[in-house]
Each structure stands twice: as structure tokens, then as C-alpha cells.
Design a protein around this motif. Structure first.
Motif, mmCIF file in Angstrom:
data_model
loop_
_atom_site.group_PDB
_atom_site.id
_atom_site.type_symbol
_atom_site.label_atom_id
_atom_site.label_comp_id
_atom_site.label_asym_id
_atom_site.label_seq_id
_atom_site.Cartn_x
_atom_site.Cartn_y
_atom_site.Cartn_z
ATOM 1 N N ILE A 292 0.837 -1.202 0.000
ATOM 2 C CA ILE A 292 0.000 0.000 0.000
ATOM 3 C C ILE A 292 0.871 1.251 0.000
ATOM 4 O O ILE A 292 0.637 2.200 -0.762
ATOM 5 C CB ILE A 292 -0.936 -0.015 1.229
ATOM 6 C CG1 ILE A 292 -1.991 -1.115 1.073
ATOM 7 C CG2 ILE A 292 -1.617 1.343 1.409
ATOM 8 C CD1 ILE A 292 -2.802 -1.378 2.330
ATOM 9 N N ALA A 293 1.899 1.262 0.865
ATOM 10 C CA ALA A 293 2.766 2.436 0.939
ATOM 11 C C ALA A 293 3.534 2.652 -0.361
ATOM 12 O O ALA A 293 3.778 3.796 -0.769
ATOM 13 C CB ALA A 293 3.735 2.287 2.108
ATOM 14 N N SER A 294 3.898 1.549 -1.047
ATOM 15 C CA SER A 294 4.682 1.693 -2.278
ATOM 16 C C SER A 294 3.875 2.318 -3.410
ATOM 17 O O SER A 294 4.442 2.922 -4.324
ATOM 18 C CB SER A 294 5.239 0.335 -2.717
ATOM 19 O OG SER A 294 4.203 -0.535 -3.132
ATOM 20 N N VAL A 295 2.549 2.196 -3.360
ATOM 21 C CA VAL A 295 1.721 2.843 -4.373
ATOM 22 C C VAL A 295 1.884 4.360 -4.295
ATOM 23 O O VAL A 295 1.737 5.071 -5.291
ATOM 24 C CB VAL A 295 0.244 2.438 -4.219
ATOM 25 C CG1 VAL A 295 -0.633 3.145 -5.253
ATOM 26 C CG2 VAL A 295 0.079 0.927 -4.378
ATOM 27 N N SER A 296 2.219 4.859 -3.111
ATOM 28 C CA SER A 296 2.387 6.308 -2.947
ATOM 29 C C SER A 296 3.564 6.843 -3.753
ATOM 30 O O SER A 296 3.684 8.055 -3.953
ATOM 31 C CB SER A 296 2.573 6.652 -1.467
ATOM 32 O OG SER A 296 3.805 6.151 -0.980
ATOM 33 N N LEU A 297 4.456 5.955 -4.213
ATOM 34 C CA LEU A 297 5.599 6.386 -5.020
ATOM 35 C C LEU A 297 5.212 6.651 -6.468
ATOM 36 O O LEU A 297 5.995 7.223 -7.226
ATOM 37 C CB LEU A 297 6.700 5.326 -4.970
ATOM 38 C CG LEU A 297 7.239 4.971 -3.576
ATOM 39 C CD1 LEU A 297 8.251 3.828 -3.673
ATOM 40 C CD2 LEU A 297 7.865 6.195 -2.920
ATOM 41 N N LEU A 298 4.004 6.214 -6.857
ATOM 42 C CA LEU A 298 3.575 6.376 -8.239
ATOM 43 C C LEU A 298 3.012 7.776 -8.458
ATOM 44 O O LEU A 298 2.529 8.422 -7.528
ATOM 45 C CB LEU A 298 2.517 5.328 -8.584
ATOM 46 C CG LEU A 298 2.939 3.864 -8.396
ATOM 47 C CD1 LEU A 298 1.771 2.936 -8.675
ATOM 48 C CD2 LEU A 298 4.122 3.521 -9.288
#
Length: 486
Positions: free
Chosen positions: A340-346
Motif C-alpha cells: 500500500i505504501a509503495s503505491v504512494s511512489l507512483l
């Protein structure tokens, strides 16, 4: 297929329908709006009426199953749900459609907690039950992802009525199958008298809370109606606890919450639903509003995640048997939190290829949380399987709505601050969306901690009956639960 397998097939089909109706309607709303000339309020209530009734009555539905018999309540709920689906498909006005959706919610509230209770009564504790719960969870995961895609295809190429008509042949076939293969079960020590005060206070408390969470954004969180609903929900919750403590035959034995596995599992599920449901909702907005996906493309983007979730759910029993639920579930929730947190990098230029790694991690982690449900079921007295399932499902639904509300508030606040600072609407939305993602990831990680504390000594295969457990009986035969391999 042997009888236990057919029983699992019947409850899995029913679960698929009820989960599907949670979200299949979302992408069909524009078509319904055109045909029925909906107001904004009408659009909202077509979605909300189902959730409102469903969440409010899950606890009562679970207890009804324990008192009156799981098979009987399951068939009643399935019949109500199927009939209401037919009425919804033929609805020619918004009033009829909203009423049909509410009746669907009633059927689902009777049917959904009963499915887990039937699994608990049919399959022996340990690996056999865990495998059945894994399949049940995999079917639910598929329904949540297939819903938007199927809703888009049916409303685009047939008509919106088919999102409801599709339930009718499946519901009839499931009813016939369930009537033939499910063995009636109840605990002979479960009181046959129904705790009416407990049912009424719990149902109205959940109704008031759910209504406030659904309507708060539009009416304003400080409006008298919303504040009044929160106050009523709190007062009724206190009244419910007092009633149950003093009742000789309570709807919910409060001793359930002294079970560390049950309490830890409910807390973990709450954090899981709070984080995941909120992000699922706002990720759909991100895919369509920022990345320019069509509704059908947005629905399709979730399908690989759901397939991975379903696949990992099926194998989660084997992994949990080897390493223990107390290790597997916390690690799975940390995987989900990281995804979930890694989606914030998009950003605004993301596409399918860049989305899939994060979605894959979320899917695998989500499927591996299935031993949480199996462990909670194994920890319960068998006569409490229905109400325990009702608590579990009601927690998930209300926490999911709370997640949408709180994460939405964080997103909106951050978005407003960035707009005031001069950023473009797209960049401002992305900034708010990222803040919401990070909050959701933190909450799911916190759920992993709760799972570690609650399940740290649990292994699939342990025999946990809980205080006051009594053997299940069939309606006439007094038969023991049937093993999957038999």
C-alpha cells in the motif's frame, strides 16, 4: 465431489454473490442515473441502502443461525437475497430500486455470517477447516475484484438490470444445492429463546453508526443529524453491553472477548479493513481521475491482485501449518502495508506495468491473512460460531466504512492545503492520496502487531474449543463435523 465439498461449494457461491453486490453497482451508477433520472441523493442511496442494512443486521443474523439452525437461516437469507435481486433488476423507479437493495442487504446479513458457521460445523478443526476457510476467502477476494469489471461490462453491453439478474440463476442453483447437501447444525446448549433487547440495541447501534459514516461527508460531520447519530450509536452500544452482562441468555457472550485469539483477531481485522477498504475506494478514483482509466479498465486493474489473493489464500493453510498463524498473519499484513505504501511512489504517469508490482504484493499479503479467520473460528465455542462470525463480518464492514471516512478526510485536508499553496488539482489530489496511502499502510501494519500478539501461540491444527464449548449436533442425528478428506 463428496458432501463436504458440495457444502463448501454452496456457501462459496452464496459468499460470491453477497460480496459481489458490495461493489458491482459502483461502475453501473451512470447508466442507472440516465435511465431513472437520479438525483445525487438517489445515487448515493442505491449504494448505501444495501450496506446500511447489511452492516446493521450481521450480528443479529449470526445469532439467529446459532439459535434457529445454520442451514435454515442460510436458506432463508439466500431466498430473500435472490428474490430482491430479481426485483432490483426490474425496478423502474429509484424508490423500488433502493427498497430492493435494502432487502438484498437483509438477505445478505442472514446469509453471510451463516456461511462461516456452516464451515465451522462441517469441517474438523485444524487443517481441514483452515483449507475450507482459505477457499471461502479466495472466492470472496475474487468477487471483490470481479465486481467492478463485471458491472462495467454488463452495464455497457447489456443493461444495468443484468448486474442484479445475474444473481437469480446462481441463487436458485445454490438454494437447490444447499437444501440437498448442507446438514442442519446447532448447539444443543445454545438458548432457544431469542435475546430481543440485545438484538434491537445492537442493530440500531450499528444502523446509527453506519448511517453517520455514510452520510457524514455530505451532511457535514458537525451537523446535528450526524452528531446525533454518533451519540445514539454510543448510547446504544453502552446499553447493549449492560443488557448482555445482565441477561441470563445473552445474544453475545461477553466472555468471547476474554479469548486472546478472538480479541486479537477482531482488532487485526479492524485495522486490515480500515486500511484496505479505504484505499481500494480511493485507488479507483486515482485510476480513473488521474490516470484516465475507463471504469472497465479500472476494474480490470484489480483482477491480477484478486487472482494472487485468491491463489495465496488457497495455499495459506499449508504455510500456516508449517510456520504458525502467529508468524504468517503478521508478516502477511506487513507485506500488505508495504504494498500500500509503495503505491504512494507512483505519479500521474503510471500505467498497468508500474501498478502491478505493488498490487501483486498487496494481493499475496491479503491472501496469506486467511489463517486469521481460521484461528478465530478454532478458538470459539462451537455454539457461538454464528454470532462470532457476525461480529467478525460486522467489524469488517464498519471498519471499512470508517477507513473510507477517515482516509477520505486526510486526503481532502491535504488536497485542500496543496490547492491553497498553488498546486494544480491533479498534483493536489496526488498529495492527498499519498497521505491517505501512508495512513492506510500504517494502520494495516498496526493490525499486524495486533495479530502477532493475539495469534503468537496459534498453529493450524491446534484443538481450541474455548470456554463452555459443547459438541455440535445435526438437527436429528447428533453427528460430528465431517472431515474434508472423508
Amino acid at each position: 465431489m463428496k458432501r463436504p465439498g458440495l457444502t463448501l461449494l454452496a456457501v462459496a457461491l452464496a459468499t460470491f454473490m453477497s460480496y459481489l453486490d458490495n461493489n458491482i453497482i459502483n461502475v453501473a451508477i451512470p447508466a442507472i442515473e440516465r435511465d431513472l433520472h437520479l438525483t445525487t441523493s438517489g445515487m448515493e442511496w442505491i449504494v448505501s441502502s444495501y450496506i446500511l442494512v447489511f452492516a446493521s443486521l450481521l450480528l443479529a443474523g449470526g445469532r439467529l443461525a446459532d439459535v434457529w439452525g445454520r442451514k435454515r437461516v442460510f436458506l432463508i437469507g439466500l431466498a430473500i437475497f435472490t428474490g430482491a435481486s430479481l426485483a432490483a433488476g426490474f425496478a423502474g423507479s429509484v424508490d423500488v430500486l433502493v427498497a430492493s437493495r435494502a432487502v438484498q442487504g437483509l438477505g445478505a446479513a442472514l446469509m453471510t455470517p451463516t456461511t462461516l458457521a456452516i464451515i465451522s460445523a462441517t469441517f474438523a478443526e485444524g487443517r481441514q477447516r483452515a483449507a475450507a476457510v482459505g477457499i471461502w476467502s479466495a472466492v470472496g477476494a475474487l468477487a471483490l475484484a470481479v465486481g467492478p469489471l463485471l458491472g462495467g461490462l454488463l452495464s455497457e453491453y447489456l443493461s444495468w438490470g443484468w448486474i442484479f439478474f445475474i444473481n437469480v440463476p446462481v441463487g436458485i442453483a445454490t438454494f437447490v444445492l444447499a437444501a440437498a447437501v448442507i446438514t442442519e447444525s446447532r448447539n444443543p446448549q445454545t438458548p432457544r429463546r431469542f435475546d430481543v433487547p440485545g438484538v434491537l440495541t445492537s442493530a440500531f447501534a450499528l444502523f446509527a453508526l453506519t448511517f453517520a459514516l455514510i452520510e457524514g461527508h455530505d451532511r457535514g460531520w458537525t451537523s446535528p443529524v450526524i452528531l446525533g447519530c454518533f451519540a445514539v450509536a454510543a448510547a446504544l452500544a453502552v446499553a447493549f453491553v449492560l443488557i448482555e452482562r445482565r441477561s441470563a441468555e445473552p445474544m453475545v457472550a461477553l466472555s468471547l472477548f476474554r479469548e486472546r485469539v478472538f480479541t486479537g483477531g477482531v482488532l487485526a481485522l479492524m485495522m486490515w479493513a480500515f486500511g484496505l477498504f479505504g484505499i481500494y475506494f480511493f485507488t479507483s478514483l486515482y485510476l480513473q481521475g488521474v490516470l484516465g482509466f475507463s471504469p472497465t479498465e479500472a476494474g480490470a486493474a484489480f483482477v491480477p491482485m484478486a487472482l494472487l489473493m485468491a491463489g495465496s489464500a488457497v495455499v495459506s493453510e499449508r504455510i500456516s501449518h508449517r510456520f504458525g498463524a502467529g508468524r504468517v498473519v503478521p508478516v502477511a499484513m506487513l507485506l500488505m502495508a508495504g504494498g500500500i505504501a509503495s503505491v504512494s511512489l507512483l505519479g500521474a504517469d503510471a500505467g498497468f506495468a508500474s501498478l502491478m508490482p505493488a498490487f501483486a504484493v498487496i494481493g499475496v499479503g491479503g491472501g496469506l491473512t486467511v489463517p486469521l479467520t481460521a484461528s478465530v473460528l478454532d478458538s470459539m465455542p462451537r455454539g457461538e460460531a454464528g454470532v462470532a462470525s457476525g461480529i467478525f463480518n460486522a467489524t469488517r464492514e464498519v471498519a471499512g466504512l470508517l477507513g473510507i471516512t477517515v482516509i477520505g478526510a486526510v486526503l481532502t485536508a491535504r488536497q485542500g492545503a496543496l490547492l491553497a499553496a498553488g498546486q494544480t488539482p491533479t498534483d493536489a489530489f496526488l498529495g492527498g492520496y499519498r497521505a491517505g496511502l501512508l495512513l492506510a499502510g500504517a494502520l494495516v501494519a498496526a493490525g499486524g502487531v495486533a495479530a502477532f500478539v493475539g495469534l503468537r501461540t496459534v498453529r493450524v491444527g491446534r484443538h481450541a474449543t474455548g470456554a463452555g464449548a459443547a459438541p455440535e449436533t445435526g438437527s436429528e442425528t447428533g453427528s460430528e463435523p465431517v472431515a474434508l478428506a472423508r
